[in-house]
Write an enzyme that holds these catalytic residues in place. Structure first.
Site, PDB file in Angstrom:
ATOM      1  N   SER A  38       0.837  -1.195   0.000  1.00 25.10           N
ATOM      2  CA  SER A  38       0.000   0.000   0.000  1.00 25.10           C
ATOM      3  C   SER A  38       0.873   1.246   0.000  1.00 25.10           C
ATOM      4  O   SER A  38       2.047   1.183   0.338  1.00 25.10           O
ATOM      5  CB  SER A  38      -0.883   0.006   1.247  1.00 25.10           C
ATOM      6  N   THR A  41       4.265   4.776  -3.201  1.00 27.21           N
ATOM      7  CA  THR A  41       5.324   4.176  -4.029  1.00 27.21           C
ATOM      8  C   THR A  41       4.803   2.948  -4.787  1.00 27.21           C
ATOM      9  O   THR A  41       5.232   2.663  -5.906  1.00 27.21           O
ATOM     10  CB  THR A  41       6.546   3.803  -3.153  1.00 27.21           C
ATOM     11  N   ASP A  94       6.388  -3.926  -1.126  1.00 25.65           N
ATOM     12  CA  ASP A  94       5.696  -2.897  -0.355  1.00 25.65           C
ATOM     13  C   ASP A  94       6.633  -1.726  -0.102  1.00 25.65           C
ATOM     14  O   ASP A  94       7.856  -1.866  -0.209  1.00 25.65           O
ATOM     15  CB  ASP A  94       5.209  -3.482   0.981  1.00 25.65           C
ATOM     16  N   GLY A  95       6.063  -0.600   0.234  1.00 23.87           N
ATOM     17  CA  GLY A  95       6.851   0.570   0.594  1.00 23.87           C
ATOM     18  C   GLY A  95       7.174   0.548   2.079  1.00 23.87           C
ATOM     19  O   GLY A  95       6.895  -0.426   2.780  1.00 23.87           O
ATOM     20  N   ASP A  97       7.900   3.605   5.565  1.00 20.61           N
ATOM     21  CA  ASP A  97       8.062   4.998   5.991  1.00 20.61           C
ATOM     22  C   ASP A  97       9.516   5.268   6.354  1.00 20.61           C
ATOM     23  O   ASP A  97       9.995   6.389   6.230  1.00 20.61           O
ATOM     24  CB  ASP A  97       7.148   5.283   7.179  1.00 20.61           C
ATOM     25  N   LYS A 107       6.419   0.953   9.272  1.00 19.16           N
ATOM     26  CA  LYS A 107       5.359   1.017   8.281  1.00 19.16           C
ATOM     27  C   LYS A 107       4.056   1.389   8.980  1.00 19.16           C
ATOM     28  O   LYS A 107       3.958   1.287  10.180  1.00 19.16           O
ATOM     29  CB  LYS A 107       5.212  -0.328   7.559  1.00 19.16           C
ATOM     30  N   GLY A 108       3.113   1.853   8.182  1.00 19.91           N
ATOM     31  CA  GLY A 108       1.815   2.166   8.762  1.00 19.91           C
ATOM     32  C   GLY A 108       1.479   3.640   8.771  1.00 19.91           C
ATOM     33  O   GLY A 108       0.466   4.049   9.334  1.00 19.91           O
ATOM     34  N   GLY A 110       0.365   5.084   6.351  1.00 22.72           N
ATOM     35  CA  GLY A 110      -0.911   5.104   5.635  1.00 22.72           C
ATOM     36  C   GLY A 110      -1.990   4.277   6.309  1.00 22.72           C
ATOM     37  O   GLY A 110      -3.105   4.161   5.793  1.00 22.72           O
ATOM     38  N   GLU A 116      -0.588  -5.370   5.785  1.00 26.79           N
ATOM     39  CA  GLU A 116       0.725  -5.405   5.134  1.00 26.79           C
ATOM     40  C   GLU A 116       1.616  -6.456   5.791  1.00 26.79           C
ATOM     41  O   GLU A 116       2.329  -7.191   5.113  1.00 26.79           O
ATOM     42  CB  GLU A 116       1.391  -4.022   5.224  1.00 26.79           C
TER      43      GLU A 116
END
Length: 245
Positions: A38, A41, A94-95, A97, A107-108, A110, A116
């Site tokens: 998600s 990117t 996956d992208g 942060d 991550k997270g 978003g 994820e």
């Protein structure tokens, strides 16, 4: 936005695209089940994946990590599936942060951390794509918004207090921007953003936070990513593998 700000933003977008294309070109093969992450990117990764599926007539099945990822897969006419039908994935892209020198991720940002992490955990290979702004020696250097923690709504106050008491810093309820009240995840939960004060043993902290009643998942991805692709300002792509201990 100033011209300077605009060109910096354009450079970051170009860097995202470079990283995404490199990962899709290096890791996607015919007859694979692919976990689709998600975030901003990932949009470029799905663009490239759809392009390759069309050009090379690839047989690819996609498993999304969020409602956003699901929409991307459908918009590009790719084959959508889920973990019920495909519990084992060949690769997940996956992208992140933030990515530290050991490929520990935050991550997270978003809000999709739980799905994820589930999808990444089902994949034989988990590959991260990011632009140069996400690259850090240690977590917290670049990403200042803290570690996201998904919580059951009724537990957000006790969990927030427990995290602050045990690990320092503060864990704040993430508020929505275009909606009154807190952010609600795809799983109908809330998100705490834990702004930590100093570096931690992330593996231990991740386990400890997960054990607090009411915590669903943390945005700490420890020992999961096996490679990260960073799009750089100069148009190159840097690849990082975990250090061999």
């Amino acid at each position: 936005m100033t011209l300077q700000g605009q060109s910096a933003a354009n450079m970051a977008e170009e860097a995202k695209k470079l990283a995404a294309y490199a990962a899709v070109d290096n890791h996607i093969q015919n007859n694979q089940v692919v976990g689709v992450g998600s975030g901003s990117t990932i949009v470029y990764a799905v663009d490239r994946l759809a392009e390759r599926v069309r050009q090379e007539k690839l047989n690819i099945v996609c498993v999304p990590t969020s409602f956003q990822a699901r929409q991307l897969i459908l918009q590009h006419g790719l084959t959508l599936s889920d973990l019920d039908r495909h519990p084992e994935l060949d690769v997940a892209i996956d992208g992140a942060d933030e990515v530290d020198k050991d490929l520990t991720l935050i991550k997270g940002g978003g809000g999709c951390l739980t799905q994820e992490k589930i999808v990444a955990g089902c994949a034989k290979h988990f590959v991260v794509i990011a632009d140069y702004r996400k690259d850090s020696k240690a977590l917290g250097q670049q990403w200042k918004k803290g570690v996201p923690v998904e919580v059951i709504p009724m537990a957000h106050v006790p969990v927030s207090r427990t995290i602050a008491k045990r690990f320092g810093g503060e864990a704040n309820l993430r508020m929505a921007v275009s909606k009154a009240g807190p952010v609600v995840t795809d799983n109908s939960n809330f998100i705490l953003d834990w702004k930590f004060e100093h570096a931690q043993n992330w593996k231990e902290v991740n386990t400890a936070i997960k054990m607090i009643p009411g915590v669903v998942e943390t945005g700490l991805f420890v020992g999961m990513a096996e490679r990260a692709y960073f799009g750089m300002e100069d148009g190159s792509v840097q690849v990082r593998d975990p250090a061999v201990n």
